[in-house]
Design a protein around this motif. Structure first.
Motif, PDB file in Angstrom:
ATOM      1  N   LEU A  82       0.822  -1.211   0.000  1.00  0.00           N
ATOM      2  CA  LEU A  82       0.000   0.000   0.000  1.00  0.00           C
ATOM      3  C   LEU A  82       0.854   1.259   0.000  1.00  0.00           C
ATOM      4  O   LEU A  82       0.453   2.308   0.470  1.00  0.00           O
ATOM      5  CB  LEU A  82      -0.960   0.027   1.203  1.00  0.00           C
ATOM      6  CG  LEU A  82      -2.160  -0.915   1.113  1.00  0.00           C
ATOM      7  CD1 LEU A  82      -2.921  -0.940   2.429  1.00  0.00           C
ATOM      8  CD2 LEU A  82      -3.096  -0.491   0.000  1.00  0.00           C
ATOM      9  N   GLY A  83       2.084   1.124  -0.510  1.00  0.00           N
ATOM     10  CA  GLY A  83       2.979   2.270  -0.531  1.00  0.00           C
ATOM     11  C   GLY A  83       3.545   2.484  -1.919  1.00  0.00           C
ATOM     12  O   GLY A  83       3.075   1.905  -2.897  1.00  0.00           O
ATOM     13  N   SER A  84       4.512   3.364  -2.008  1.00  0.00           N
ATOM     14  CA  SER A  84       5.056   3.684  -3.309  1.00  0.00           C
ATOM     15  C   SER A  84       6.497   4.154  -3.185  1.00  0.00           C
ATOM     16  O   SER A  84       6.958   4.508  -2.105  1.00  0.00           O
ATOM     17  CB  SER A  84       4.216   4.776  -3.961  1.00  0.00           C
ATOM     18  OG  SER A  84       4.054   5.841  -3.059  1.00  0.00           O
ATOM     19  N   ARG A  85       7.206   4.139  -4.324  1.00  0.00           N
ATOM     20  CA  ARG A  85       8.557   4.690  -4.391  1.00  0.00           C
ATOM     21  C   ARG A  85       8.648   5.455  -5.701  1.00  0.00           C
ATOM     22  O   ARG A  85       7.898   5.212  -6.637  1.00  0.00           O
ATOM     23  CB  ARG A  85       9.625   3.575  -4.401  1.00  0.00           C
ATOM     24  CG  ARG A  85       9.700   2.752  -3.127  1.00  0.00           C
ATOM     25  CD  ARG A  85      10.197   3.535  -1.933  1.00  0.00           C
ATOM     26  NE  ARG A  85      11.555   4.029  -2.082  1.00  0.00           N
ATOM     27  CZ  ARG A  85      12.643   3.338  -1.756  1.00  0.00           C
ATOM     28  NH1 ARG A  85      12.539   2.143  -1.254  1.00  0.00           N
ATOM     29  NH2 ARG A  85      13.845   3.875  -1.933  1.00  0.00           N
ATOM     30  N   ARG A  86       9.603   6.358  -5.744  1.00  0.00           N
ATOM     31  CA  ARG A  86       9.789   7.120  -6.972  1.00  0.00           C
ATOM     32  C   ARG A  86      11.069   6.648  -7.653  1.00  0.00           C
ATOM     33  O   ARG A  86      12.028   6.272  -6.994  1.00  0.00           O
ATOM     34  CB  ARG A  86       9.891   8.602  -6.631  1.00  0.00           C
ATOM     35  CG  ARG A  86      10.502   9.439  -7.726  1.00  0.00           C
ATOM     36  CD  ARG A  86      10.718  10.852  -7.273  1.00  0.00           C
ATOM     37  NE  ARG A  86       9.479  11.614  -7.372  1.00  0.00           N
ATOM     38  CZ  ARG A  86       9.446  12.942  -7.234  1.00  0.00           C
ATOM     39  NH1 ARG A  86      10.538  13.624  -6.948  1.00  0.00           N
ATOM     40  NH2 ARG A  86       8.311  13.583  -7.348  1.00  0.00           N
ATOM     41  N   ILE A  87      11.064   6.658  -8.988  1.00  0.00           N
ATOM     42  CA  ILE A  87      12.320   6.479  -9.698  1.00  0.00           C
ATOM     43  C   ILE A  87      12.510   7.672 -10.626  1.00  0.00           C
ATOM     44  O   ILE A  87      11.542   8.316 -11.025  1.00  0.00           O
ATOM     45  CB  ILE A  87      12.377   5.167 -10.512  1.00  0.00           C
ATOM     46  CG1 ILE A  87      11.253   5.129 -11.534  1.00  0.00           C
ATOM     47  CG2 ILE A  87      12.329   3.963  -9.610  1.00  0.00           C
ATOM     48  CD1 ILE A  87      11.462   4.074 -12.571  1.00  0.00           C
ATOM     49  N   GLU A  88      13.742   7.971 -10.926  1.00  0.00           N
ATOM     50  CA  GLU A  88      14.030   9.070 -11.844  1.00  0.00           C
ATOM     51  C   GLU A  88      14.750   8.473 -13.039  1.00  0.00           C
ATOM     52  O   GLU A  88      15.749   7.791 -12.903  1.00  0.00           O
ATOM     53  CB  GLU A  88      14.899  10.122 -11.148  1.00  0.00           C
ATOM     54  CG  GLU A  88      14.125  10.795 -10.021  1.00  0.00           C
ATOM     55  CD  GLU A  88      14.952  11.760  -9.193  1.00  0.00           C
ATOM     56  OE1 GLU A  88      16.058  12.112  -9.622  1.00  0.00           O
ATOM     57  OE2 GLU A  88      14.476  12.137  -8.105  1.00  0.00           O
TER      58      GLU A  88
END
Lengths: 827, 114
Positions: free
Chosen positions: B20-26
């Motif tokens: 139920l979470g998230s992460r960012r990638i660039e």
């Protein structure tokens, strides 16, 4: 004419079923079977009942020696095949027996995965796959019954097999602990709600379930036998046996060594043929259209296809939708198809908390594509059938979830949860009125809300339990009673905030999934409206034990800073009572320079706000600020924000009391507490009110004779002057009043409801009565606040500098443009 | 766009993204949010709300949607479409999971940056 020769390697359930089909078709092959196990064919699905003692080996034999003899099948038991020559079309057994074939079927099955942990070869470490494993377990279980204390078993793996093994061993009287790597049991087959129910059911039968349990090693007792396991987080669990049930791996060595194409499993086409002509494979050893199966239904479908093809009837296997049923006594669980959420999908959820039932159906284009049933799974096969047939269910969609027997049937009763409460469940906390008292009032003719109120006093004080009292009336009187409309928390439930809070208390609900199950939430995991509310209610109700659900908090409360329109953050360090010093200001200036913070602003709450901070810089900035003695100012929190002060008797010629000192004292006492919405305070040293205390959630106006405590003001969306709660003669008394009224608000406020809205809902007179007139009550509110503060006062910035939630503050990956052009092609 | 031309870029471990979470990638200049649902599905969409560009990876994940932290728009993780009365769409990207590692399909991006 000489019969063609069919050789089968392996004698599990899949080839067993294939043989039955072949015999049904009267096709006469000259059949030879080589079996590595020294046994005839038995039903592997029934291992669990053998382990739990309900059945014996003899009960689960499907084909005995006579059957093979009668059908003229040549069965070699305990005779594994060593090699296959696909050129000469022969197989050679370990004992050197060579048999030639016209058609070959490889059905080598699968083997349990053994995690190569340190200690995995110790005596007492076993798998759960065949009768030998069950025999080993039964021997230990017998020893357990003979010993004074029950022996201990650790089962690694909380999937289907692991849970069946755990239940069986517990049935045999052993003390069992299940270790599961993921955070919910059977996560591949169940959604989180059903997993939670399952894990509760196991706990009830005294099986300990540890999730997020990553085993580091198995410990040697000193004599080569196992004595326990150690988890990566340091927990130690004693064990006399360790059962590994983490999954299966297709057994493919023989095929691979013989030059047959193998990936994860032996690769077959839709006719079950391998890449070599006349060589077929089926069962758990195959990989068909990229999928390997471990359940029996697909294997049987493969067996049918292969039998048809061997008989010359063209037939194709196109893959299977699988259904899972947990075979544990007293636990009814069924899962089939795809139950992920999706924009193009709808779900129907039925929860019956009193009966422990949870059913969830997933629909797409008016067709059933997935089902999870817990507690009452008798309709599982019916749903599975609809699913496999791709049946259009729009005709009976309304009643679908009630199952086959109820088509056209019953309506749900919204008062069910109230009905399920026991008579001594407290409904009205203010007056200590239980359900039984209300029910007897209704039964003796008090059939309106007012009449019940007058008779029992229930809901006559703060009124937050009104909805519940009305539901009891509805439950007792049915249509005769017309309840006032309740505004639900959100679309996920028909309960309002008050009902949810009361039921959390009355039913002693302790986690978000538990609340959703017991209160029959209509969605599987809530939404962005209800989850933060439930999280707050649980934090408030169980400050000591509740584990804050991080993913149910808004971003600001997750990263302890305020998100801005461009995705950067602002931070406000705490300046107690609005006082600062040269050292603090210097530290702030240094941080602003070092991290090139674009904007620095003095806030309305007498603090310094730094804006435009990149997320990655937050933790390093907090490190620097922390070294100068700063902690978080909670400018982002639904909690205590600031206590503004004026300089009071320290400097002001009009000051009547030490307003700065009191402000600092209040702030130090109350910081860190979570509240339904933000709480801002102020203390003014005289009625000139320089700190603007009369538009705050709580304000103090110092006067010569003491302290006037105000509350329920606002200067935001609404502008509202405070109301006077009462007069205190001493600082101590003022503090007690302030803390008590905030605690009352914490316990009764709806999530995101500011204090002034709460007070107008509950009524100023009621609040005044409870805080100013009922001193005992005030003291109890005060004590409850103090108790919850013991856990709340930890500076979140310091925690994060120390490494907490590190993942939150950095991207998962940063790929540079150069690398983007050199990507590896995966497929 | 054929399957063969997708390049799969390894991003990290499945468990790096909380449930139920998230992460960012660039990725070059683009920010992409990775989301994990209650049923352990992983989705990738551009980390930019169609409303006013809010970072979706900071939102609350529920069902197969995320609620933007700035103004509570609800965005479907599957299609990238805004839900309910709001109108707008963000790009979504293919994801595959193998051996507990997460891979992002990036052929389109690649073409653009080339």
């Amino acid at each position: 004419m000489k019969k063609e020769s069919l050789v089968i390697v392996g004698n599990g359930m899949a080839p067993g079923r294939m043989l039955e089909h072949l015999l049904d078709n009267n096709l006469s092959y000259d059949i030879t079977i080589f079996n590595a196990e020294p046994r005839v064919n038995y039903n592997r699905l029934m291992l669990s009942p053998v382990l739990s003692g309900e059945k014996t080996y003899e009960d689960i034999i499907t084909h005995d020696d006579d059957w093979y003899k009668k059908n003229d099948i040549n069965l070699h038991k305990a005779e594994p095949i060593a090699s296959i020559s696909t050129e000469n079309k022969t197989v050679t057994s370990k004992n050197g027996k060579v048999v030639s074939y016209d058609k070959l079927v490889i059905a080598t099955g699968s083997s349990p995965i053994i995690i190569p942990l340190p200690g995995h070869q110790l005596d007492g470490v076993m798998t759960y796959r065949d009768l030998d494993d069950v025999d080993r377990m039964l021997t230990v279980a017998a020893a357990s019954r003979a010993s004074k204390e029950p022996l201990k078993a650790v089962v690694i793996g909380g999937g289907l097999l692991g849970l069946e093994a755990a239940a069986g061993l517990a049935e045999q009287g052993m003390q069992v602990t299940v270790l599961h790597l993921m955070d919910t049991l059977m996560e591949k087959q169940l959604d989180p709600s059903a997993s939670w129910l399952l894990s509760e059911a196991f706990k009830h039968r005294d099986v300990a379930v540890l999730t997020n349990a990553d085993t580091e090693k198995i410990v040697d007792r000193g004599d080569g036998a196992v004595s326990g396991v150690i988890l990566k987080d340091g927990r130690k669990i004693p064990a006399d046996i360790v059962v590994m049930a983490v999954g299966i791996r297709p057994s493919t060595t023989l095929a691979k060594d013989s030059g047959i194409e193998v990936e994860r499993g032996i690769v077959v086409d839709d006719q079950m043929q391998t890449n070599i002509l006349d060589v077929y494979a089926l069962g758990e050893c195959v990989q068909h259209r990229d999928t390997c199966y471990g359940l029996v239904a697909p294997l049987f479908e493969m067996a049918k296809t292969l039998a048809d093809n061997l008989c010359g009837t063209e037939s194709s296997y196109t893959g299977s939708v699988t259904a899972t049923r947990l075979k544990v006594n007293g636990i009814d669980l069924y899962s089939a198809g795809d139950f992920n959420d999706g924009a193009d999908r709808q779900e129907i959820v039925l929860r019956d908390a009193s009966a422990g039932v949870y059913k969830r159906l997933v629909l797409k284009d008016n067709k059933l594509i997935g089902a999870v049933l817990y507690g009452e799974a008798s309709d599982g096969p019916w749903f599975f059938d609809l699913l496999k047939k791709d049946a259009d269910i729009s005709e009976f969609r309304e009643t679908l979830i009630f199952g086959q027997a109820y088509q056209g049937g019953a309506q749900l009763n919204p008062s069910e949860a109230v009905a399920a409460l026991t008579d001594d469940s407290e409904i009205c906390g203010c007056n200590g009125i239980c359900k039984g008292t209300i029910v007897s009032a209704i039964e003796s003719g008090h059939t309106t809300l007012d009449a019940v109120r007058a008779q029992t006093k229930a809901s006559s004080s703060c009124g937050t339990c009104t909805g519940l009292v009305e539901q009891i009336l509805t439950w007792k009187l049915g249509d005769e009673y017309e309840a006032a409309a309740i505004t639900p928390v959100c679309g996920c439930t028909h309960y309002g905030h008050d009902e949810v809070r009361h039921l959390i208390r009355a039913k002693s609900l302790r986690t978000i999934p538990q609340v959703m199950q017991e209160l029959e939430w209509k969605t599987s995991c809530g939404c962005a409206k209800c989850r933060p509310a439930l999280n707050y209610y649980l934090v408030c109700e169980y400050p000591a034990d509740y584990k804050d659900d991080y993913q149910s908090r808004f971003i600001n409360e997750r990263v302890h800073a305020n998100i801005q329109k461009d995705g950067t953050y602002s931070i406000v360090p705490r300046m107690w009572g609005g006082q600062t010093s040269s050292k603090q200001l210097r530290a702030i200036a240094d941080v602003v320079d070092k991290f090139r913070i674009p904007t620095v602003k003095v806030t309305g709450g007498q603090r310094i706000d730094m804006l435009g901070i990149q997320k990655e810089d937050l933790v390093p900035i907090w490190r620097d600020l922390g070294e100068a003695g700063f902690v978080s100012g909670h400018a982002y929190a639904k909690g205590l924000r600031t206590v503004k002060t004026c300089v009071g008797t320290d400097w002001c010629r009009f000051g009547t009391q030490d307003s700065t000192g009191l402000g600092v004292r209040i702030e130090k006492f109350m910081w860190g507490s979570w509240t339904p919405a933000k709480v801002k305070m102020a203390v003014s040293g005289c009625p000139r009110n320089c700190s603007e205390a009369t538009c705050k959630d709580v304000g103090v106006i110092c006067v010569d004779s003491g302290f006037e405590v105000h509350y329920a003001g606002a200067a935001g969306l609404d502008i509202k002057g405070t109301q006077v709660l009462g007069h205190a003669n001493t600082e101590d008394e003022a503090l007690e009043i302030i803390v008590a009224v905030v605690q009352m608000y914490r316990e009764q406020g709806h999530y995101l409801e500011r204090m002034y809205k709460w007070s107008s809902r509950v009524g100023h007179e009621e609040i005044k009565q409870q805080i100013m007139e009922n001193k005992d009550k005030r003291k109890r509110y005060f004590d409850r606040f103090v108790a919850s503060q013991k856990i709340a006062q930890v500076d979140p910035w310091t925690e994060r500098v120390a490494g907490k939630d590190r993942h939150e503050f950095m991207p998962l990956t940063v790929v540079s443009p150069a690398k983007v052009t050199h990507l590896e092609v995966v497929r | 766009m054929t399957e063969q031309r997708i390049k799969w870029l390894e991003l990290g471990a499945f468990d790096d993204i909380p449930k139920l979470g998230s992460r960012r990638i660039e990725l070059d200049k683009m920010k992409i949010g990775l989301f994990r649902t209650a049923s352990d599905k992983i989705f990738a969409i551009e980390d930019k709300c169609p409303h006013l560009g809010g970072p979706l990876s900071e939102g609350i994940v529920h069902d197969n949607c995320v609620t933007c932290p700035l103004h509570n728009w609800v965005i479907s993780l599957e299609s990238g479409e805004a839900q309910g009365a709001d109108k707008g769409c963000v790009r979504s990207f293919p994801i595959k999971i193998a051996n507990h590692r997460i891979f992002l399909g990036v052929s389109k991006l690649h073409e653009e940056s080339a």
